[in-house]
Design an enzyme around this catalytic site. Structure first.
Site, short mmCIF file in Angstrom:
data_model
loop_
_atom_site.label_atom_id
_atom_site.label_comp_id
_atom_site.label_asym_id
_atom_site.label_seq_id
_atom_site.Cartn_x
_atom_site.Cartn_y
_atom_site.Cartn_z
N CYS A 1 3.53 8.44 1.46
CA CYS A 1 4.04 7.44 2.40
C CYS A 1 4.22 6.14 1.60
CB CYS A 1 3.02 7.30 3.52
SG CYS A 1 3.43 6.06 4.73
N GLU B 1 0.83 -1.20 0.00
CA GLU B 1 0.00 0.00 0.00
C GLU B 1 0.86 1.25 0.00
OE1 GLU B 1 -4.15 -1.46 1.89
OE2 GLU B 1 -2.52 -1.25 3.32
N CYS C 1 1.45 -3.36 15.31
CA CYS C 1 1.45 -2.96 13.90
C CYS C 1 0.78 -3.99 13.00
CB CYS C 1 2.91 -2.74 13.46
SG CYS C 1 3.08 -2.41 11.70
N CYS D 1 -1.29 5.40 10.15
CA CYS D 1 -0.04 4.72 10.54
C CYS D 1 -0.33 3.35 11.14
CB CYS D 1 0.68 5.50 11.64
SG CYS D 1 1.23 7.10 11.17
N CYS E 1 6.48 -7.28 6.76
CA CYS E 1 7.62 -6.85 7.58
C CYS E 1 7.93 -7.96 8.56
CB CYS E 1 7.28 -5.56 8.32
SG CYS E 1 8.70 -4.92 9.27
N CYS F 1 6.54 -5.93 15.27
CA CYS F 1 6.20 -5.03 16.37
C CYS F 1 4.76 -5.35 16.84
CB CYS F 1 6.31 -3.57 15.94
SG CYS F 1 8.00 -3.17 15.45
N1 SAH Z 1 9.08 0.08 9.73
C1 SAH Z 1 9.31 1.44 9.94
C2 SAH Z 1 8.43 2.34 9.12
C3 SAH Z 1 7.00 1.92 8.92
S1 SAH Z 1 5.92 2.07 10.29
C4 SAH Z 1 9.18 1.78 11.41
O1 SAH Z 1 8.70 0.97 12.17
O2 SAH Z 1 9.62 2.87 11.78
C5 SAH Z 1 5.68 3.85 10.45
C6 SAH Z 1 5.34 4.28 11.89
O3 SAH Z 1 4.03 3.84 12.26
C7 SAH Z 1 6.30 3.71 12.91
O4 SAH Z 1 6.68 4.68 13.86
C8 SAH Z 1 5.45 2.65 13.57
O5 SAH Z 1 5.91 2.31 14.84
C9 SAH Z 1 4.09 3.29 13.57
N2 SAH Z 1 2.98 2.36 13.79
C10 SAH Z 1 2.96 1.03 13.51
N3 SAH Z 1 1.75 0.51 13.86
C11 SAH Z 1 1.02 1.52 14.35
C12 SAH Z 1 -0.33 1.62 14.82
N4 SAH Z 1 -1.14 0.56 14.84
N5 SAH Z 1 -0.77 2.83 15.23
C13 SAH Z 1 0.04 3.92 15.17
N6 SAH Z 1 1.30 3.89 14.72
C14 SAH Z 1 1.79 2.70 14.31
FE1 SF4 Z 2 7.66 -3.39 10.65
FE2 SF4 Z 2 5.41 -2.35 11.58
FE3 SF4 Z 2 7.50 -2.66 13.21
FE4 SF4 Z 2 7.59 -0.79 11.27
S1 SF4 Z 2 6.19 -0.85 13.05
S2 SF4 Z 2 9.20 -2.28 11.82
S3 SF4 Z 2 6.40 -1.83 9.65
S4 SF4 Z 2 6.34 -4.32 12.21
#
Ligand code: SAH
Ligand code: SF4
Length: 367
Positions: A107, A94, A121, A341, A114, A118
Site C-alpha cells: 500500500c 508511510e 481519515c 486503512c 492530503c 475527509c
Molecule cells: N485518497 C484515496 C486513497 C487513500 S485512503 C482515497 O480516499 O480513496 C484509502 C481508503 O481508506 C479510502 O477508501 C479511505 O476512505 C479509507 N479510509 C480513510 N480513513 C479511514 C479510517 N479511519 N478507517 C477506515 N478506512 C479509512
Molecule cells: Fe485523502 Fe484520506 Fe480522503 Fe483519501 S480518505 S482522499 S487520503 S483525506
C-alpha cells in the site's frame, strides 16, 4: 552533488529512452538499464557488468537510483509491516505491506498528507504538504521489493500494489501515471493491470484521463449514497457529486467488458451503516459493474467516529449482497502498529491549511 543528479526511478520506459537520447546515447540503453534496476534491484552502476564501460563511468556522474530513506520499520502481530520514509522536504510518508496466502500487497503513498480533508481519515486531518515525485512513488515499490524476502510460491514478494496509503493519487496525476506505467511494464515490475489499484475520493475528470492513459483497477471511496451525507464525509463531493462520480465509474468500466469498479464504504456507527443506507447504496449503484468493499472504521487520535459493530456490518453486507453486488468486509490489518486503512499520518507539515480558504484549497490540488 547528488542534488544535481537525476533520479532514474522517476522515468517510465519512454521517459528513460528520451533521457538517454538527450545524453547522446542510443535509446536501447533504457531497456538494458531497466532490467538491472527493476529485475535485479541493482542501484550501483559499477555492478551493471553488461553495460559499456564508458556508460558505467558517466552514469554515476549524471544519475542516481535512490529510494526514500527508511526512518522506521515496524512489524505488526499479523505480519503487516509499516515503514516510515523520509522525504527531502522534511515530511515523511508511510508505506504498508500486507502479506496474504495468495498475494503480497504493498500500500503506497502518493502525497505528503492530503488536501481532501475527509472527515474520518487521519491523513486528511494532518493537512497537505506536497505531491510525491514519480521517483518517490516508484521508489516505494522498488525498496519494498528489495527489502522483503522472496515468497515460496514463486510470486514476487510484492504481487499487488494499491494506492491506498497517504494522499489522493488522482490529485498528483502527472507523477502517478509514469509510476503506474512502470508497475505494469514487463521490463520493470511487470504486474498485471488487475493487480494495480488506484483508489480515489472521486476526482471525476482525472478518472476519465486515467481510462485513457493507464487503465489499471479503480477503487472509489463512496462511503455514502446520498449527497448531503457524502458532502459531509468526503468534501470533494461538493465539486463532483455522486451522480457525476458514478457516471465516471460507468464510463471507466464500459471500456472493458470484464471490468468492475471497487466501491469502498467505511462503516461508521450510526452515520452511514443502517439498513436504509444499505438499500440506498444498492439503488444508487443501479447495475454498475461493481464489487463493494466494506471497511470497518479505524480510529486514530482525535477521531470522533466509532466503528460499526460487527453484527451491523454483517447485516449491511447481506443487504448489498442480496441487491446483487459481491460484497466483502475488509479485514482489519496492522492496527496494532497504526497501519490500518486511514490510520497513516506520517509526518506532515501542512502548508496549505490556514493559508487558503477551503474553496481555494481545492483549486490548488486541481493544479
Ligand atoms: N485518497 C484515496 C486513497 C487513500 S485512503 C482515497 O480516499 O480513496 C484509502 C481508503 O481508506 C479510502 O477508501 C479511505 O476512505 C479509507 N479510509 C480513510 N480513513 C479511514 C479510517 N479511519 N478507517 C477506515 N478506512 C479509512
Ligand atoms: Fe485523502 Fe484520506 Fe480522503 Fe483519501 S480518505 S482522499 S487520503 S483525506
Amino acid at each position: 552533488m547528488s542534488n544535481s543528479r537525476i533520479n532514474l526511478l522517476g522515468f517510465d520506459r519512454t521517459g528513460l529512452e528520451a533521457w538517454f537520447m538527450s545524453q547522446g546515447e542510443r535509446s536501447f540503453r533504457a531497456r538494458q538499464l531497466m532490467r538491472w534496476i527493476y529485475r535485479r534491484g541493482e542501484y550501483d552502476f559499477a555492478q551493471m557488468t553488461d553495460l559499456a564501460k564508458t556508460l558505467r563511468e558517466w552514469l554515476p556522474v549524471r544519475a542516481v537510483i535512490q529510494s526514500l530513506p527508511v526512518l522506521s520499520d515496524k512489524l505488526g502481530a499479523d505480519g503487516t509491516r509499516k515503514w516510515l520514509l523520509g522525504t527531502k522536504s522534511g515530511g515523511a510518508v508511510e508505506m504498508v505491506f500486507i502479506p496474504e496466502a495468495d498475494r503480497g500487497t504493498l500500500c503506497v503513498s502518493s502525497q505528503v498528507g492530503c488536501a481532501m480533508d475527509c472527515a474520518f481519515c487521519a491523513t486528511g486531518s494532518q493537512g497537505f504538504n506536497r505531491n510525491l515525485e514519480a521517483a518517490e512513488i516508484v521508489g516505494q515499490v522498488w525498496l519494498a521489493s528489495r527489502l522483503l524476502p522472496p515468497r515460496r510460491d514463486g510470486l514476487p514478494a510484492v504481487s499487488n500494489v494499491v494506492f491506498m496509503g497517504m494522499g489522493e493519487p488522482l490529485a498528483n496525476y502527472a507523477n502517478l501515471v509514469p509510476a503506474l506505467r512502470l508497475l505494469i511494464d514487463p521490463l520493470s515490475f511487470g504486474l498485471s493491470k488487475r493487480r494495480v489499484t488506484v483508489s480515489t475520493s472521486g476526482l471525476v475528470p482525472a478518472i476519465d484521463r486515467l481510462a485513457e492513459d493507464c487503465d489499471v483497477a479503480l477503487a472509489v471511496s463512496l462511503h455514502a449514497a446520498d449527497d448531503v451525507l457524502r458532502d459531509r464525509l468526503v468534501p470533494i463531493n461538493r465539486r463532483y457529486p455522486i451522480a457525476e462520480l458514478l457516471a465516471a465509474c460507468r464510463r471507466y468500466v464500459s471500456r472493458n467488458p470484464h471490468r468492475h469498479v471497487t466501491i469502498e464504504y467505511v462503516m461508521l456507527e450510526g452515520v452511514n451503516d443502517t439498513d436504509a443506507h444499505a438499500r440506498a447504496l444498492v439503488r444508487r449503484l443501479d447495475g454498475l459493474s461493481a464489487k463493494v468493499n466494506l471497511i470497518p472504521f479505524n480510529p486514530f487520535p482525535g477521531s470522533t467516529f466509532r466503528r460499526s459493530p460487527l453484527v451491523r456490518i454483517n447485516r449491511f453486507r447481506e443487504i448489498v449482497l442480496d441487491g446483487g453486488y459481491m460484497t466483502v468486509t475488509r479485514r482489519v490489518r496492522g492496527d496494532d502498529i497504526d497501519a490500518a486503512c486511514g490510520q497513516l499520518s506520517g509526518q506532515v507539515q501542512d502548508r496549505v491549511r490556514h493559508r487558503l480558504g477551503e474553496r481555494l484549497r481545492y483549486e490548488a490540488i486541481r493544479q
